[in-house]
Design a protein around this motif. Structure first.
Motif, PDB file in Angstrom:
ATOM      1  N   CYS A 113       0.996  -1.319  -0.040  1.00  0.00           N
ATOM      2  CA  CYS A 113      -0.054   0.155   0.057  1.00  0.00           C
ATOM      3  C   CYS A 113       0.981   1.258  -0.010  1.00  0.00           C
ATOM      4  N   CYS A 116       2.792   2.873  -3.129  1.00  0.00           N
ATOM      5  CA  CYS A 116       1.884   3.679  -4.260  1.00  0.00           C
ATOM      6  C   CYS A 116       1.596   4.793  -3.465  1.00  0.00           C
ATOM      7  N   HIS A 117       0.781   4.526  -2.487  1.00  0.00           N
ATOM      8  CA  HIS A 117       0.143   5.675  -1.504  1.00  0.00           C
ATOM      9  C   HIS A 117       1.075   6.270  -0.451  1.00  0.00           C
ATOM     10  N   HIS A 120      -1.361  10.432   2.900  1.00  0.00           N
ATOM     11  CA  HIS A 120      -2.613  10.242   3.251  1.00  0.00           C
ATOM     12  C   HIS A 120      -3.343  11.578   3.441  1.00  0.00           C
ATOM     13  N   ASN A 126       0.079  13.822  -2.006  1.00  0.00           N
ATOM     14  CA  ASN A 126       0.802  12.773  -3.024  1.00  0.00           C
ATOM     15  C   ASN A 126      -0.083  11.555  -2.668  1.00  0.00           C
ATOM     16  N   VAL A 127      -1.267  11.494  -2.894  1.00  0.00           N
ATOM     17  CA  VAL A 127      -1.969  10.233  -2.513  1.00  0.00           C
ATOM     18  C   VAL A 127      -2.175   8.998  -3.554  1.00  0.00           C
ATOM     19  N   ILE A 128      -2.695   9.654  -4.725  1.00  0.00           N
ATOM     20  CA  ILE A 128      -2.634   8.682  -5.803  1.00  0.00           C
ATOM     21  C   ILE A 128      -1.457   8.943  -6.894  1.00  0.00           C
ATOM     22  N   SER A 130       0.727   8.270 -10.300  1.00  0.00           N
ATOM     23  CA  SER A 130       0.821   7.987 -11.793  1.00  0.00           C
ATOM     24  C   SER A 130       1.191   6.652 -12.010  1.00  0.00           C
ATOM     25  N   CYS A 131       0.446   6.138 -12.877  1.00  0.00           N
ATOM     26  CA  CYS A 131       0.792   4.551 -13.293  1.00  0.00           C
ATOM     27  C   CYS A 131       2.247   4.781 -14.069  1.00  0.00           C
ATOM     28  N   THR A 149      -7.014   3.656 -15.731  1.00  0.00           N
ATOM     29  CA  THR A 149      -8.044   3.211 -14.844  1.00  0.00           C
ATOM     30  C   THR A 149      -9.388   3.192 -15.534  1.00  0.00           C
ATOM     31  N   ASN A 153      -8.157  -1.602 -12.655  1.00  0.00           N
ATOM     32  CA  ASN A 153      -8.316  -1.167 -11.140  1.00  0.00           C
ATOM     33  C   ASN A 153      -6.800  -1.633 -10.601  1.00  0.00           C
ATOM     34  N   HIS A 155      -5.775  -2.224  -7.907  1.00  0.00           N
ATOM     35  CA  HIS A 155      -5.842  -3.206  -6.925  1.00  0.00           C
ATOM     36  C   HIS A 155      -6.185  -4.542  -7.308  1.00  0.00           C
TER      37      HIS A 155
END
Length: 319
Positions: A113, A116-117, A120, A126-128, A130-131, A149, A153, A155
C-alpha cells in the motif's frame, strides 16, 4: 405620538449600550463552577421590549467564549507530532480494497500500500500516484495509452474491464496487433466497431464477450455458436473458410435449394459432403478434372471441352 417613539428609541439605545458594556467587562455575570471559566450570562433590561435584540447579544457573547475555547484546544493539538502510517493501518478503514488487493493484486502486491500511496489526506497531497511512475511509457506502447484506470483497477490490475472505456481499441491494438491487421485486411461491420462492443472483459471466459448469436440470428434454428465459428472468424467474418468437418445440413441452411437438388440426385455426388468439392474457402468452384481427370476418349473431350455441356449440373448430373 412622535415624542413617544423618540422616548422608546432612547430607551433601546441606552439598553443596548449597557448590554455591550456588561459583555466586555471580565468577571461580570455568573461564574460556571463546573469548568472554572467565566461564562457571561447577560441580563438585558430591554428583554421585555426587544427580545430578539437581547437574544442576538447573548448569542454573540457565547460564540466568543466558544471561539476562545477552540483556540486553547488547537494550541494543545499543535504540540503533537504526527505518527507514520503502516500497511497494517490501511486495513482498518479500507478493508474491502485490501481484500481485493490480496486476492488479485498480482505484481502490485510486491509494492504494498505505502509503496504507491506515499501520503494520506487531509495533510498529504501525494495520495494517488501516476501509473507512469512504474510503467515507463518508453518501454511499452501500451504504457503510453492515456486513461489507464478506465480499464484497469490498480488493486486488481489484470481483471481488465472495458465497459467504462469510451474507446478501447487503441489500447487493445498495442498488444493485439494481429487482430488489427486482420480487420484491416478484411473490412466488415465488425471492423467498424470498438472492441468493447463485443469484449466486456479481457479474456475469453464465459460472460467476458458477446457470442455470435447475441447479435446475429443463426442461419438455421438449430445452429450453435460452435457452428458459426466453423466458417466465420469474428475479426474477419466475411472471409469464410472452413475445415473438412462441416456437415451438409450446415451448408444447406444457406444453400437449401442446391441441397434439395443434390439430395434427389442418384449419383455418387449425392453421397459426398459439400466441403469435399468446395474445400477450404467459401465460393470455391472446383474443376471436374480435379477429381475425374479425363474419363472419356480424347475425341469426346476435344469435341465437348466443357463437361457441363453434357452433364448439365454437378449437383444433378445427367448421364
Amino acid at each position: 405620538m412622535k415624542k413617544g417613539l423618540f422616548l422608546i428609541g432612547i430607551v433601546c439605545w441606552i439598553s443596548m449600550s449597557l448590554a455591550l458594556s456588561m459583555a466586555e467587562e471580565p468577571g461580570t455575570g455568573d461564574t460556571n463552577a463546573t469548568n472554572g471559566t467565566n461564562a457571561t450570562s447577560v441580563k438585558l433590561p430591554c428583554e421585555n421590549i426587544l427580545p430578539h435584540v437581547c437574544a442576538g447579544v447573548e448569542k454573540s457573547a457565547k460564540g466568543e467564549e466558544a471561539r476562545k475555547k477552540e483556540v486553547k484546544e488547537s494550541a494543545k493539538v499543535s504540540g503533537l507530532k504526527p505518527v507514520p502510517l503502516t500497511n497494517q493501518d490501511c486495513v482498518k478503514c479500507h478493508f474491502a480494497i485490501v481484500k481485493e488487493f490480496d486476492s488479485h493484486g498480482e505484481a502490485h502486491k510486491e509494492v504494498d500500500c505505502l509503496g504507491c500511496h506515499e501520503e494520506h489526506p487531509p495533510e498529504g497531497k501525494n495520495v494517488i500516484p501516476s501509473c507512469a511512475d512504474c510503467h515507463d511509457p518508453s518501454e511499452n506502447k501500451h504504457f503510453a495509452v492515456k486513461g489507464c484506470t478506465s480499464c484497469h483497477n490498480p488493486h486488481e490490475p489484470l481483471l481488465v474491464n472495458f465497459t467504462k472505456a469510451k474507446e478501447a481499441k487503441p489500447a487493445c491494438l498495442t498488444c493485439h496487433q494481429d487482430k488489427g491487421e486482420e480487420m484491416k485486411a478484411h473490412p466488415s461491420a465488425h471492423s467498424e466497431q470498438d472492441c468493447n462492443n463485443c469484449h466486456y472483459e479481457h479474456g475469453l471466459g464465459q460472460g467476458q464477450y458477446q457470442t455470435c448469436l447475441d447479435c446475429h440470428e443463426g442461419h438455421s434454428p438449430e445452429m450453435k455458436v460452435s457452428d458459426c465459428l466453423k466458417c466465420h472468424k469474428p475479426h474477419s467474418p466475411t472471409d469464410i473458410t472452413y475445415g473438412s468437418d462441416v456437415p451438409v445440413p450446415l451448408c444447406a441452411s444457406c444453400h437449401n435449394d442446391i441441397a434439395a437438388v443434390l439430395e434427389k440426385s442418384k449419383t455418387q455426388h449425392a453421397e459426398m459432403t459439400c466441403v469435399e468439392c468446395h474445400d477450404s474457402k467459401h465460393g470455391k468452384i472446383p474443376k471436374c478434372v480435379d477429381c475425374h481427370d479425363m474419363p472419356h476418349d480424347k475425341y469426346i473431350h476435344d469435341k465437348f471441352p466443357k463437361c457441363l455441356e453434357c452433364h448439365r449440373d454437378p449437383h444433378n448430373l445427367a448421364k
